[in-house]
Design an enzyme around this catalytic site. Structure first.
Site, PDB file in Angstrom:
ATOM      1  N   HIS A 186      -3.312  -4.541   7.945  1.00 20.32           N
ATOM      2  CA  HIS A 186      -3.577  -3.203   8.740  1.00 20.32           C
ATOM      3  C   HIS A 186      -2.457  -3.496   9.802  1.00 20.32           C
ATOM      4  CE1 HIS A 186      -5.265   0.355   9.420  1.00 20.32           C
ATOM      5  NE2 HIS A 186      -4.739   0.348  10.932  1.00 20.32           N
ATOM      6  N   GLY A 187      -1.319  -2.612  10.199  1.00 24.57           N
ATOM      7  CA  GLY A 187      -0.702  -2.543  11.119  1.00 24.57           C
ATOM      8  C   GLY A 187       0.475  -3.554  10.986  1.00 24.57           C
ATOM      9  N   ARG A 234      -9.484   7.894  -0.578  1.00 28.84           N
ATOM     10  CA  ARG A 234     -10.309   8.410   0.413  1.00 28.84           C
ATOM     11  C   ARG A 234     -11.263   9.443  -0.027  1.00 28.84           C
ATOM     12  NH1 ARG A 234      -8.658   6.196   6.027  1.00 28.84           N
ATOM     13  NH2 ARG A 234     -10.311   7.421   6.643  1.00 28.84           N
ATOM     14  N   HIS A 264      -5.602   3.431  -1.558  1.00 28.24           N
ATOM     15  CA  HIS A 264      -6.996   3.802  -0.916  1.00 28.24           C
ATOM     16  C   HIS A 264      -7.306   5.163  -1.239  1.00 28.24           C
ATOM     17  CE1 HIS A 264      -9.430   4.155   3.171  1.00 28.24           C
ATOM     18  NE2 HIS A 264     -10.248   4.538   2.137  1.00 28.24           N
ATOM     19  N   GLU A 313     -10.962  -9.417   3.683  1.00 33.94           N
ATOM     20  CA  GLU A 313      -9.739  -9.122   4.075  1.00 33.94           C
ATOM     21  C   GLU A 313      -9.830  -8.902   5.584  1.00 33.94           C
ATOM     22  OE1 GLU A 313      -7.044  -6.481   2.068  1.00 33.94           O
ATOM     23  OE2 GLU A 313      -6.158  -5.642   3.713  1.00 33.94           O
ATOM     24  N   ASP A 326      -0.096   4.636  -0.115  1.00 31.03           N
ATOM     25  CA  ASP A 326      -0.846   5.651   0.402  1.00 31.03           C
ATOM     26  C   ASP A 326      -0.052   6.813   0.814  1.00 31.03           C
ATOM     27  OD1 ASP A 326      -3.051   4.396  -0.385  1.00 31.03           O
ATOM     28  OD2 ASP A 326      -4.104   4.117   1.489  1.00 31.03           O
ATOM     29  N   HIS A 327       1.180   6.241   1.604  1.00 29.40           N
ATOM     30  CA  HIS A 327       1.739   7.258   2.359  1.00 29.40           C
ATOM     31  C   HIS A 327       2.902   7.882   1.868  1.00 29.40           C
ATOM     32  CE1 HIS A 327      -1.024   6.354   5.609  1.00 29.40           C
ATOM     33  NE2 HIS A 327      -0.821   5.411   5.564  1.00 29.40           N
ATOM     34  N   THR A 384      -6.622   6.462  10.658  1.00 30.18           N
ATOM     35  CA  THR A 384      -6.482   5.502   9.584  1.00 30.18           C
ATOM     36  C   THR A 384      -7.649   4.543   9.819  1.00 30.18           C
ATOM     37  OG1 THR A 384      -5.252   3.779   8.869  1.00 30.18           O
ATOM     38  CG2 THR A 384      -5.168   4.247  11.494  1.00 30.18           C
ATOM     39  N   THR A 385      -7.974   3.586   9.053  1.00 33.57           N
ATOM     40  CA  THR A 385      -9.107   2.796   8.941  1.00 33.57           C
ATOM     41  C   THR A 385      -9.089   1.824  10.453  1.00 33.57           C
ATOM     42  OG1 THR A 385      -8.494   2.431   6.782  1.00 33.57           O
ATOM     43  CG2 THR A 385     -10.532   0.972   7.822  1.00 33.57           C
ATOM     44  N   ARG A 445       3.360  18.812   2.291  1.00 33.81           N
ATOM     45  CA  ARG A 445       3.979  20.183   1.864  1.00 33.81           C
ATOM     46  C   ARG A 445       3.370  20.719   0.524  1.00 33.81           C
ATOM     47  NH1 ARG A 445       9.416  21.376   4.014  1.00 33.81           N
ATOM     48  NH2 ARG A 445       9.542  22.427   2.248  1.00 33.81           N
ATOM     49  N   GLU A 488      -8.791   0.454  -2.610  1.00 36.87           N
ATOM     50  CA  GLU A 488      -9.679   0.456  -1.441  1.00 36.87           C
ATOM     51  C   GLU A 488     -10.672   1.647  -1.312  1.00 36.87           C
ATOM     52  OE1 GLU A 488      -6.657   0.478   1.622  1.00 36.87           O
ATOM     53  OE2 GLU A 488      -6.101  -1.585   1.498  1.00 36.87           O
ATOM     54  N   GLY A 511       1.254  -1.487   4.185  1.00 35.27           N
ATOM     55  CA  GLY A 511       1.585  -0.236   3.884  1.00 35.27           C
ATOM     56  C   GLY A 511       2.335   0.876   4.672  1.00 35.27           C
ATOM     57  N   HIS A 512       2.045   1.251   5.848  1.00 40.98           N
ATOM     58  CA  HIS A 512       2.378   2.193   6.724  1.00 40.98           C
ATOM     59  C   HIS A 512       3.738   1.838   6.915  1.00 40.98           C
ATOM     60  CE1 HIS A 512       2.989   4.768  10.244  1.00 40.98           C
ATOM     61  NE2 HIS A 512       2.444   5.664   9.455  1.00 40.98           N
ATOM     62  N   ASN A 565       0.894  -1.149  -0.083  1.00 41.04           N
ATOM     63  CA  ASN A 565      -0.143   0.062  -0.053  1.00 41.04           C
ATOM     64  C   ASN A 565       0.984   1.323  -0.003  1.00 41.04           C
ATOM     65  OD1 ASN A 565      -1.391   2.292   1.086  1.00 41.04           O
ATOM     66  ND2 ASN A 565      -3.209   0.741   1.488  1.00 41.04           N
ATOM     67  N   ARG A 579      -7.186  12.733   1.387  1.00 42.30           N
ATOM     68  CA  ARG A 579      -5.826  12.755   1.998  1.00 42.30           C
ATOM     69  C   ARG A 579      -4.753  12.526   1.339  1.00 42.30           C
ATOM     70  NH1 ARG A 579      -7.105   9.997   7.593  1.00 42.30           N
ATOM     71  NH2 ARG A 579      -9.091  10.907   7.419  1.00 42.30           N
ATOM     72  N   HIS A 580      -4.809  11.388   0.697  1.00 42.66           N
ATOM     73  CA  HIS A 580      -3.461  10.930   0.234  1.00 42.66           C
ATOM     74  C   HIS A 580      -3.562  10.563  -1.123  1.00 42.66           C
ATOM     75  CE1 HIS A 580      -5.192   7.346   1.731  1.00 42.66           C
ATOM     76  NE2 HIS A 580      -4.836   7.511   2.923  1.00 42.66           N
TER      77      HIS A 580
HETATM   78  N1  PXP Z   1      -5.819  -3.411   3.925  1.00 48.23           N
HETATM   79  C1  PXP Z   1      -6.636  -2.433   3.965  1.00 48.23           C
HETATM   80  C2  PXP Z   1      -8.004  -2.854   3.530  1.00 48.23           C
HETATM   81  C3  PXP Z   1      -6.448  -1.084   4.427  1.00 48.23           C
HETATM   82  O1  PXP Z   1      -7.313  -0.602   4.581  1.00 48.23           O
HETATM   83  C4  PXP Z   1      -5.134  -0.718   4.906  1.00 48.23           C
HETATM   84  C5  PXP Z   1      -4.772   0.539   5.174  1.00 48.23           C
HETATM   85  O2  PXP Z   1      -5.647   0.973   6.127  1.00 48.23           O
HETATM   86  C6  PXP Z   1      -4.218  -1.847   4.741  1.00 48.23           C
HETATM   87  C7  PXP Z   1      -4.406  -3.065   4.335  1.00 48.23           C
HETATM   88  C8  PXP Z   1      -2.738  -1.474   5.194  1.00 48.23           C
HETATM   89  O3  PXP Z   1      -2.490  -1.049   6.443  1.00 48.23           O
HETATM   90  P1  PXP Z   1      -1.386  -0.312   7.074  1.00 48.23           P
HETATM   91  O4  PXP Z   1      -0.951   0.938   6.314  1.00 48.23           O
HETATM   92  O5  PXP Z   1      -1.457  -0.207   8.569  1.00 48.23           O
HETATM   93  O6  PXP Z   1      -0.079  -1.469   6.452  1.00 48.23           O
END
Ligand code: PXP
Length: 246
Positions: free
Chosen positions: A196-197, A49, A47, A155, A13-14, A104-105, A22, A74, A218-219, A11, A53-54
């Protein structure tokens, strides 16, 4: 014996979060997408949103133009976001819950509560080639409702497990919820993804769950790239996941 493979979705996004912080045009999301592909990831997850935001639509279009691996989009389950999916036609979409104020989600989509809304949305998708999944908590009733909807892939939101891992409390309890839910999902004939996480430290028990076929991360990967680079971070994650496969 053939070793199990887990698809790895990265992911990005970030990368866009950092760019937007910036209002600059760097770091470039498409550059990240190319590195993700070069590192051997199986898909790129983004994602879009509602508050953009990203990632925005332009990023999504650019990524789809530039990479050969599939894109997993997403989105919130509403008609506006569905129009974006239908316009851009990614190979996969994953419906996620969205709250404007959240950082975050925070959890999975409540399929029971949103059943009728989801039915209408899925009907509109039925004449497209887009493969749909739903991001849910590891919970039996949510799985039953998702199965009833006719969606073939879920998921699992691993956020509660990831938080427990940080706080060093209830880790096994949270993990068991995912293990048991993955097993029940298999009984229902559902394909299981998770995300996630997830980090280098906490990914192994999740990757070890037999029925999990895909992880979206992702993050942590983007954060770790500051120190080790994006490609190396993906390769390292892949190696850790690979060791967990049985
Ligand atoms: N899967 C889904 C469906 C998500 O919405 C996200 C981001 O919130 C992720 C995976 C990745 O999560 P993370 O950025 O915490 O790794």
């Amino acid at each position: 014996m053939i070793k199990r493979h887990i698809r790895l979705g990265i992911n990005i996004d970030h990368v866009a979060t950092l760019r937007n912080a910036r209002g600059e045009n760097y770091p470039e999301v498409v550059q990240a997408a190319k590195i993700v592909e070069k590192a051997g990831a199986d898909l790129i997850t983004v994602h879009v949103r509602e508050d953009r935001r990203h990632i925005n639509e332009r990023d999504l279009g650019d990524i789809l133009d530039i990479v050969n691996i599939p894109v997993n989009l997403e989105i919130a389950a509403n008609p506006q976001m569905l129009d974006i999916a239908i316009k851009f036609k990614p190979k996969y979409i994953c419906f996620v819950p969205e709250k404007r104020q959240e950082v975050t989600t925070e959890g999975g989509l409540d399929v029971i509560k949103n059943f009728v809304k989801l039915q209408k949305i899925l009907k509109k998708l039925s004449n497209t080639d887009i493969n749909t999944s739903i991001f849910i908590d590891p919970d039996k009733d949510q799985l039953i409702a998702t199965h009833k909807l006719g969606v073939k892939t879920i998921e699992f939101h691993t956020g509660s497990y990831a938080n427990a891992f940080i706080q060093k409390t209830n880790v096994q309890e949270e993990l068991n919820k995912i293990i048991e839910s993955a097993s029940f999902a298999k009984e229902l004939g559902l394909n299981c993804h998770a995300g996630h996480g997830l980090t280098f430290e906490n990914v192994t028990p999740i990757a070890s769950i037999k029925n999990i076929e895909e992880l979206n991360i992702g993050h942590f990967i983007i954060a770790n790239s500051i120190f080790e680079g994006l490609e190396n971070s993906i390769l390292k994650m892949r190696e850790i996941i690979s060791k967990a496969l049985i």
